[in-house]
Design an enzyme around this catalytic site. Sequence first.
Site, PDB file in Angstrom:
ATOM      1  N   GLY A  49       0.841  -1.202   0.000  1.00 47.88           N
ATOM      2  CA  GLY A  49       0.000   0.000   0.000  1.00 47.88           C
ATOM      3  C   GLY A  49       0.872   1.247   0.000  1.00 47.88           C
ATOM      4  O   GLY A  49       2.071   1.179   0.299  1.00 47.88           O
ATOM      5  N   TYR A 158      -0.226 -17.155  -3.100  1.00 48.00           N
ATOM      6  CA  TYR A 158      -1.408 -16.283  -3.185  1.00 48.00           C
ATOM      7  C   TYR A 158      -2.672 -17.116  -3.341  1.00 48.00           C
ATOM      8  O   TYR A 158      -3.649 -16.939  -2.610  1.00 48.00           O
ATOM      9  CB  TYR A 158      -1.230 -15.348  -4.371  1.00 48.00           C
ATOM     10  CG  TYR A 158      -2.316 -14.300  -4.523  1.00 48.00           C
ATOM     11  CD1 TYR A 158      -2.531 -13.347  -3.540  1.00 48.00           C
ATOM     12  CD2 TYR A 158      -3.093 -14.252  -5.674  1.00 48.00           C
ATOM     13  CE1 TYR A 158      -3.509 -12.366  -3.695  1.00 48.00           C
ATOM     14  CE2 TYR A 158      -4.067 -13.278  -5.836  1.00 48.00           C
ATOM     15  CZ  TYR A 158      -4.279 -12.341  -4.846  1.00 48.00           C
ATOM     16  OH  TYR A 158      -5.243 -11.379  -5.012  1.00 48.00           O
TER      17      TYR A 158
END
Length: 322
Positions: A49, A158
Amino acid sequence: MSPPRRRAAARRSPVSVVTGAAGFLGSHLTDLLLARGHRVIGLDNFITGRIENIAHLAGHRQFKFVEQDVTEFLFLEEPVDYIWHFASPASPVDYLEYPIQTLKVGSLGTHKALGLARHKGARFLLASTSEVYGDPQVHPQTEDYWGHVNPIGPRGCYDEAKRFAEALTMAYHREHGVATRIVRIFNTYGPRMRLQDGRVVPAFISQALRNKPLTVFGDGTQTRSFCYVADLVEGIYRLMLSAEPLPVNIGNPTELTMLQFAEEIIRLTGARSRVVYRPLPQDDPKQRRPDITRARTLLKWKPRVALADGLARTIEYFRNQP
Ligand code: UDP
């Protein structure tokens, strides 16, 4: 919720917690929630982020930011109505760089976020992914397809983290009665993607804007279907408000080969670039397109932004990046 708590909740703004609030999707979702009158508590640890994505919210009275890794215990004093669990590295380049953090946020982070939802009596939405289908043998992908995933390949960290997260979410729903939602997000693009995140949209646009060759992996016949971020967060918002605990695909069914996509980016940017071919990464899915029948019928949702329009907005954003 007890009657007094329900009355108190009716008097105040709904409170949402967004994990991964400084990410590409988390920050757009936060903007949408604020626009719809929510108070938002955003969490992020800034692995992938970026503070720039939420800089425009500095001083916003309805937004509070907490810098935290969501795999650590989550403590919030205030009541919480909705939890949107978006924290995770999400581009293949990122999750290859942070495989352990990716597995931890999908497993331990989802556990903490579900625990918070249970404790607060909040509704919980998991940001899952089309990667749960792996390299799919069913096309287009419907939610009842179980997938074709290599657990020990480079994308396994993932794919399996998100598959585990879905299983844990269903377990909290069935065991503890938590109101849960699962969205399977297909390829999404738009402003605030990181130029260097390795995904095909920022890669091709940044190459084209510098008149550099566009790097097509493999022979470029693999397909993807790209959804503009504003469409995506609208679909996700509707899913949270629905009563549907089972997974729902959200994405745009317009499917392109990566070679067609490269040509489209060259056309829209007016670049003098050509295409060069690079090796196909291991386990790169050969085709991907969402079947969105469930989203259409359950949520009355369909994407509205045409690829050329969404890409024009995205190209504009990247042009203005330093
Ligand atoms: N891709 C490409 N060139 C690039 C980056 C990606 O041809 O510079 C291809 C990649 O091999 C894949 C598709 O574009 O087939 C989408 O890749 P991305 O990393 O955006 O996400 P994925 O859908 O694979 O998770």
